[in-house]
Each structure stands twice: as C-alpha cells, then as structure tokens.
Write a protein that holds these residues in place. Structure first.
Motif, short mmCIF file in Angstrom:
data_model
loop_
_atom_site.label_atom_id
_atom_site.label_comp_id
_atom_site.label_asym_id
_atom_site.label_seq_id
_atom_site.Cartn_x
_atom_site.Cartn_y
_atom_site.Cartn_z
N LEU A 122 1.07 -1.63 -0.30
CA LEU A 122 -0.01 0.21 -0.10
C LEU A 122 1.12 1.22 -0.05
N ASP A 123 2.13 1.12 0.75
CA ASP A 123 2.66 2.21 0.60
C ASP A 123 3.55 2.58 -0.94
N ASP A 124 3.37 1.95 -1.38
CA ASP A 124 4.03 2.31 -3.12
C ASP A 124 3.15 3.37 -3.76
N PHE A 125 1.45 3.71 -3.10
CA PHE A 125 0.41 4.10 -3.97
C PHE A 125 -0.14 4.05 -5.13
N THR A 126 0.50 2.40 -5.85
CA THR A 126 0.34 1.68 -7.02
C THR A 126 -0.55 0.49 -6.98
N TYR A 127 -1.56 0.43 -6.15
CA TYR A 127 -1.85 -0.66 -6.16
C TYR A 127 -4.04 -0.18 -7.48
N GLY A 128 -4.82 -1.37 -6.87
CA GLY A 128 -5.71 -1.07 -7.99
C GLY A 128 -7.26 -0.52 -7.28
N THR A 129 -8.16 -0.57 -7.56
CA THR A 129 -9.70 0.16 -6.86
C THR A 129 -9.74 -1.41 -6.40
N PRO A 130 -10.68 -1.20 -4.92
CA PRO A 130 -11.23 -2.69 -5.24
C PRO A 130 -12.34 -3.91 -5.62
N THR A 131 -12.18 -5.10 -6.27
CA THR A 131 -12.08 -5.64 -7.77
C THR A 131 -12.84 -7.01 -6.42
N THR A 132 -13.70 -7.36 -7.04
CA THR A 132 -14.49 -8.89 -6.48
C THR A 132 -13.81 -9.94 -7.04
N LEU A 133 -12.95 -9.53 -8.52
CA LEU A 133 -12.85 -10.64 -8.64
C LEU A 133 -11.47 -11.96 -8.19
N PRO A 134 -11.24 -12.55 -8.66
CA PRO A 134 -10.91 -13.83 -7.52
C PRO A 134 -9.51 -14.03 -7.72
N TRP A 135 -8.54 -12.88 -8.76
CA TRP A 135 -7.43 -13.18 -8.61
C TRP A 135 -7.11 -11.54 -7.76
N GLY A 136 -8.24 -10.77 -7.43
CA GLY A 136 -8.05 -9.49 -6.34
C GLY A 136 -6.89 -9.99 -5.02
N HIS A 137 -5.87 -8.80 -5.38
CA HIS A 137 -5.41 -8.97 -3.96
C HIS A 137 -5.24 -8.32 -3.04
N ASP A 138 -4.77 -8.81 -1.46
CA ASP A 138 -5.45 -7.75 -0.63
C ASP A 138 -3.88 -7.52 0.00
N PHE A 139 -3.47 -6.36 -0.19
CA PHE A 139 -2.34 -5.94 0.11
C PHE A 139 -1.67 -5.19 2.34
N ASP A 141 -4.78 -4.24 4.27
CA ASP A 141 -6.52 -3.91 4.22
C ASP A 141 -7.49 -4.05 4.61
N GLY A 142 -7.16 -5.16 4.16
CA GLY A 142 -8.94 -6.76 4.36
C GLY A 142 -9.14 -6.48 2.37
N ILE A 143 -8.65 -5.75 2.01
CA ILE A 143 -9.81 -5.39 0.67
C ILE A 143 -8.60 -5.67 -0.62
N PRO A 144 -9.49 -7.07 -1.16
CA PRO A 144 -8.89 -6.96 -2.66
C PRO A 144 -9.63 -6.07 -3.40
N ARG A 145 -8.17 -5.90 -4.05
CA ARG A 145 -7.96 -4.40 -4.78
C ARG A 145 -7.05 -5.22 -6.68
N HIS A 146 -7.69 -4.99 -7.16
CA HIS A 146 -6.82 -4.84 -8.76
C HIS A 146 -5.44 -4.92 -8.64
N PRO A 147 -4.84 -6.00 -8.76
CA PRO A 147 -3.22 -6.20 -8.79
C PRO A 147 -2.64 -5.15 -10.36
N VAL A 148 -2.98 -4.40 -10.57
CA VAL A 148 -2.33 -3.28 -11.29
C VAL A 148 -1.32 -3.63 -12.36
N GLN A 149 -0.78 -3.17 -10.72
CA GLN A 149 1.47 -4.02 -11.37
C GLN A 149 1.53 -4.61 -11.94
N LEU A 150 1.00 -5.90 -11.62
CA LEU A 150 0.99 -7.30 -12.09
C LEU A 150 0.31 -6.90 -13.62
#
Length: 239
Positions: A122-139, A141-150
């Motif tokens: 989270l400190d890098d501030f390059t993560y994505g918005t929350p998502t319910t997709l199965p590959w969403g990543h919890d960085f 804070d308990g919220i699955p987000r788009h791993p837009v970096q990947l």
C-alpha cells in the motif's frame, strides 16, 4: 525484507535486466544503432529529464489524489526523458532518431520494475481499485484490489517477447521503430490500467496519468507517421 527494500531490490534488477537486454541486442544479435544515443551530453540530458519528470509527475499525482509526500513515476520519467532529449536534439540540430536501442530495455525494465511496485504494498500507492474478481489481492488492509502492477508487468513482458521475436526474424521496420512502438503500447495499456486506480481526476474522469498516457501515445503516433524507410540495422556474424 520490508516492502521498500523489496521495491529497491526490484529496481536494481530492472536496471540489470534493461542492461542485459541492450547487451543482447548489440553483442549477441549484433544490431547497430545511432551512436549519438551513447554520447555523454545526450545521456546526461536523458537522465536529467527522466529524474525531473519522475518526481514532478509522481508527486503531483500524489497531491492531486489528496495525499502528502514525494513520489516517483515511471510514466513521468518517460515523459521527462522524451522532452529533455527532444530539446537537446533541437538545440544541437540533431535530426537523427536515437531511440531504437531503448525499445527492449524499456519494456523489460518496466516489466520487472512493476513487480517491485506490487511487492511494495500500500505504501507505494500503485495498487488498483477494489474488486471482487478471484485474483484480487489484499495488500494488507483487508480489501481485495486489482493488482494493476502485475497487469502492466504482463503487458510489457508480452511486448518484449513480441519485439524479441521480431529481432530474431530481422524485421527491420520493427527494429527501426521499436522505441516508438514500445512507447505507444506503453501509453495505451497504461491508459487502460489507470481506469482501475484510485487517483484523483483532473479533467472529468481522467487523471494526470491518463493525460500523460495520451500525450505519449500522440508522440508515438507522430514519430511513427513520419518515420523514414527502415534500413538494415544488423551486422551479420562471421561464420
């Protein structure tokens, strides 16, 4: 190892990967490129512009998103480097196109470097918005987000693979214009991923990096549209 240290490690690996890509092109594949792109004043202008752009746009985006601090941006570095080099070439009357050697190093460096952004959390501030997709990543804070970096890493790795295939086929058009193709592809895919990031908009729904992406795509299109005929750029190895 914490996120910042991991990020720094991947930054080093990204530079090494870019250097290895350049070595492979020139020493193994024996491609020849304009020598102006290795002159020290040219390199100094490139590094200065990239450094200013990285911190200027990275920090500005942070502020526009309501956060304090200082940040860096890969896209900002690209934009700053392009402006600095074009100004340097204009000032010295250089009309030679000097970016061809950077196509594969750029793509591979971003592909590796973005993994560092991913592991930084989270400190890098390059993560994505929350998502319910199965590959969403919890960085964390308990919220699955788009791993837009990947997403970006995979996209640029795919470009790198396609470019390598073109080099092995000795596709002169791709080799000669590879840098502008890489820029255009980068800008287009980056625009797409920006739709999945929580950055502050500045023009309608568009963020700073949306506008920067459009600028990079426009620059790429202009350079490709005015490109001279491709010339043979490789030296055949002696049997």
């Amino acid at each position: 190892m914490d996120g910042a240290a991991l990020h720094a490690t991947f930054d080093v690996v990204a530079w090494l990967a870019a250097g290895a890509a350049g070595w492979w092109l020139s020493r193994v594949q024996r491609l020849s490129f304009p020598q102006q792109s290795t002159a020290w004043p040219y390199v100094a202008a490139l590094l200065f512009g990239a450094g200013v752009g990285a911190y200027l746009f990275g920090t500005l985006n942070l502020w526009l998103s309501g956060l304090a601090g200082v940040a860096r941006s890969v896209e900002g570095a690209l934009a700053g480097g392009i402006v600095a080099v074009e100004l340097y070439k204009w000032r010295h009357g250089i009309t030679l196109r000097t970016g061809a050697r950077f196509a594969l190093p750029l793509a591979l460096g971003i592909a590796v470097g973005r993994i560092g952004c991913y592991v930084a959390g989270l400190d890098d501030f390059t993560y994505g918005t929350p998502t319910t997709l199965p590959w969403g990543h919890d960085f964390g804070d308990g919220i699955p987000r788009h791993p837009v970096q990947l997403y970006e890493s995979a996209a640029m790795a795919a470009f790198a693979a396609a470019y390598v295939a073109a080099v092995l086929r000795r596709n002169e058009a791709i080799i000669a214009n590879g840098f502008y193709l890489a820029l255009g592809f980068y800008g287009a895919q980056r625009f797409l991923w920006e739709l999945l990031k929580p950055y502050g908009p500045i023009v309608g729904p568009l963020t700073l990096f949306h506008l920067l992406s459009l600028g990079i795509v426009a620059y790429s299109a202009a350079m490709l549209a005015t490109a001279p005929p491709a010339k043979v750029m490789h030296e055949r190895a002696v049997a």
